[in-house]
Enzyme design. Sequence first.
Site, PDB file in Angstrom:
ATOM      1  N   TRP A   1     -98.560  83.571   4.310  1.00 37.78           N
ATOM      2  CA  TRP A   1     -97.285  83.512   5.256  1.00 37.78           C
ATOM      3  C   TRP A   1     -96.318  84.580   5.045  1.00 37.78           C
ATOM      4  CZ3 TRP A   1     -92.190  81.531   5.570  1.00 37.78           C
ATOM      5  CH2 TRP A   1     -91.733  81.040   6.613  1.00 37.78           C
TER       6      TRP A   1
ATOM      7  N   GLU B   1     -85.217  62.488  14.937  1.00 37.27           N
ATOM      8  CA  GLU B   1     -86.699  62.826  14.712  1.00 37.27           C
ATOM      9  C   GLU B   1     -87.516  63.256  15.925  1.00 37.27           C
ATOM     10  OE1 GLU B   1     -88.287  63.651  12.319  1.00 37.27           O
ATOM     11  OE2 GLU B   1     -90.197  63.298  12.619  1.00 37.27           O
TER      12      GLU B   1
ATOM     13  N   ASN C   1     -98.885  82.995  -4.494  1.00 37.86           N
ATOM     14  CA  ASN C   1     -97.981  82.130  -3.368  1.00 37.86           C
ATOM     15  C   ASN C   1     -96.852  82.035  -4.207  1.00 37.86           C
ATOM     16  OD1 ASN C   1     -96.869  80.330  -1.994  1.00 37.86           O
ATOM     17  ND2 ASN C   1     -97.998  78.615  -2.889  1.00 37.86           N
ATOM     18  N   GLY C   2     -95.613  82.501  -3.595  1.00 35.71           N
ATOM     19  CA  GLY C   2     -94.404  82.103  -4.198  1.00 35.71           C
ATOM     20  C   GLY C   2     -93.577  83.390  -3.902  1.00 35.71           C
TER      21      GLY C   2
ATOM     22  N   ARG D   1    -100.928  74.838   5.979  1.00 34.75           N
ATOM     23  CA  ARG D   1     -99.707  75.387   5.493  1.00 34.75           C
ATOM     24  C   ARG D   1     -99.285  76.472   6.373  1.00 34.75           C
ATOM     25  NH1 ARG D   1     -99.971  74.032  -0.204  1.00 34.75           N
ATOM     26  NH2 ARG D   1     -98.680  75.847  -0.751  1.00 34.75           N
TER      27      ARG D   1
ATOM     28  N   LYS E   1     -96.308  74.203   6.461  1.00 34.79           N
ATOM     29  CA  LYS E   1     -96.234  72.835   6.091  1.00 34.79           C
ATOM     30  C   LYS E   1     -95.361  72.756   4.781  1.00 34.79           C
ATOM     31  CE  LYS E   1     -97.793  68.497   6.268  1.00 34.79           C
ATOM     32  NZ  LYS E   1     -96.818  67.601   7.314  1.00 34.79           N
TER      33      LYS E   1
ATOM     34  N   CYS F   1     -97.997  80.337   1.828  1.00 32.88           N
ATOM     35  CA  CYS F   1     -99.349  81.002   1.269  1.00 32.88           C
ATOM     36  C   CYS F   1    -100.135  79.854   0.741  1.00 32.88           C
ATOM     37  CB  CYS F   1     -98.998  81.935   0.473  1.00 32.88           C
ATOM     38  SG  CYS F   1     -98.063  83.339   0.815  1.00 32.88           S
TER      39      CYS F   1
ATOM     40  N   LYS G   1     -89.440  66.631  16.597  1.00 28.96           N
ATOM     41  CA  LYS G   1     -90.954  66.533  16.584  1.00 28.96           C
ATOM     42  C   LYS G   1     -91.244  67.311  18.257  1.00 28.96           C
ATOM     43  CE  LYS G   1     -92.285  66.130  14.168  1.00 28.96           C
ATOM     44  NZ  LYS G   1     -92.160  65.483  12.664  1.00 28.96           N
TER      45      LYS G   1
ATOM     46  N   GLU H   1     -90.631  71.340  17.650  1.00 29.21           N
ATOM     47  CA  GLU H   1     -91.481  71.879  16.617  1.00 29.21           C
ATOM     48  C   GLU H   1     -92.710  72.171  17.319  1.00 29.21           C
ATOM     49  OE1 GLU H   1     -92.374  70.557  12.895  1.00 29.21           O
ATOM     50  OE2 GLU H   1     -91.933  68.416  13.513  1.00 29.21           O
TER      51      GLU H   1
ATOM     52  N   HIS I   1     -67.506  64.215  24.628  1.00 26.92           N
ATOM     53  CA  HIS I   1     -66.687  65.357  24.007  1.00 26.92           C
ATOM     54  C   HIS I   1     -67.059  66.608  24.033  1.00 26.92           C
ATOM     55  CE1 HIS I   1     -64.348  61.864  22.676  1.00 26.92           C
ATOM     56  NE2 HIS I   1     -65.711  61.220  22.596  1.00 26.92           N
TER      57      HIS I   1
END
Length: 609
Positions: free
Chosen positions: A75, A482, A99-100, A27, A604, A2, A486, A489, A505
């Site tokens: 969010w 990474e 927010n939280g 975000r 984010k 949020c 990338k 996502e 294996h």
Amino acid sequence: MCGIVGYVGHRDASDVLVSALTRLEYRGYDSAGIAVFEDGVINVAKSKGKLKDLVEKMDKEGKPKGVAGIGHTRWATHGEPSDINSHPHSGARVTLVHNGIIENYKELKEFLIKDGRRFLSDTDTEVVAQLLDHYYNYISDPIKAIIRTTQDLRGSFALGIVFENYPDTVFAVRRESPLIIGVGKDENFIASDVPAIIKYTKDYYLLEHDEVAVLSADGVKVYDTHYQPVVKTLKTADWDVDAVGKCGYPHYMIKEINEQPTAIRNTVTPRVKDGMPNLEECNITPEALRKIRNIFIVACGTAMHSGMVGKYVMENIARTHVTVDIASEFRYRDPIIGKGDLIIIVSQSGETADSLAAMRLAKQKGAQTLAIVNAMGSTIAREADMLIYTHAGPEISVASTKAYMVQLAVMYLFAFELAFAKGTIDEEKYKYYTSKLLETPDMVQRTIESTTEIAQKISTQLITADSLLYIGRGLDYALSMEGSLKLKEISYIHSESYAAGELKHGTISLITQEMPVIAVATQSALYEKTVSNIKEVKARGAKVIMICKESDDVPGDVADCVLKVLDFEEILLPMLVCVPLQLIAYYTAVQRGNDVDQPRNLAKSVTVE
Ligand code: F6R
């Protein structure tokens, strides 16, 4: 997660709030809303969806008109994304954005229901609004009512609040969740992050836990939990409006990929003195480094992947044992750490809930903590024993690129310093490595230029794939993690990264003609080994895209496509090779028509666990 904004001044508050929320879109959110004082009455507009949906709704139904208000992008955590669950939420005379996460919202809700209150939404935020209204009913002073309410709350919150009887005044309070107070001329702001208000002012205060701020057009007052005034230090953001705009690029992500050379320069150059790293301004001295027993690098996602590279480099040149941990695992596995251990927390936002909790746990157990953080004044930055800021500037794209790059740069600075302090490299080598690190901005620039076209071509071959494998050994494996993250996502193509030697294996049974393999082989000592693994997947039909050095002589039958990066000091090659991996992910997502900067379901700044 949020985003919160608030405004009081002389401009059209609805426009300012929407514009500021636009700067927080990165975000991640699924609904938006604002509340503005209109002739002394709080007028709310909110909508499921993106900010453009809110704006369309206001165009149809009328935009709240006034010079003060609060705004929010949500969010969803408690209750689905819907108009009703969108913020702002109200008690009778109180309206707020949050927010939280309020951990004890259920018990508070039960108490309020017994007290005769009715709820419209499923959110924990409405519980805070009703609780504040409850206390406001008999305390009548808004600041005292806020202080009393926060005493009942468990969890994290940043709140922007308006009270019916206090027109053109915005109140704010925070615990754990970030919130800054923007200070302008005859206007003031609240925001979850500085980019939201940079168009209007660069000056801001950081609000500490449980402090209450009261904003009017002509000033900001801050109080502690005992209702005593607090004198705040004014901070000034050192970026301009361009830093938070796209500057002609189609997406923030590609802009940020292109900003990497500057980001490295800003991060490394000030930390090099007389050709050697100097981290004393970060509280890191050679004496302290010599005393370190074990190092743990703890972080989430991309930041954790930078730690994987750090581990290889530190173990290799500083001969120090390094463990890399996912923060959400570390914090619950009762890690064996204590005095003499160093816990390095890596975080772009400096607010990631699991990383923050991991750092607090490490401190509790007596370990030293070092934070590598990009966001100035963030909670992790403020609470760590030692701090190295990365100077990437604001990273808006949800998919991290330039922040990762400078996290790598700091890993190297730290590793060189550690190795020299421990005597595992001599001064000549120390200066040599440092000089090479200073060359990386130019080398990264050249890599962007030389690999963009081929990355575009490669992505054309990937857009129809359902699944992909990244393989490598050593540093190349760390880097592949990474590359794979990338890609998945932002392109939504499933991918995994695998240590090339581990394929046999189990995982090699997945290989078919339908599964492209991106093989990274830049480390001479492991080159032949990786090539054998490539041949194994090739023999089973995989389409292989190989990434290696310019000077490598790749036999024609090894790969279907070869992407070569410039020859450079091998230990530093991850900083170059991550560029084509970022570009491949970017162009694949673009060609699949995805929302590159705000991929679905992602936020984010992950301020909840
Ligand atoms: C992926 C990405 C995330 C973050 C992770 C940690 O592109 O950005 O994986 O790296 O959520 O975030 P910070 O670095 O803010 O702690």
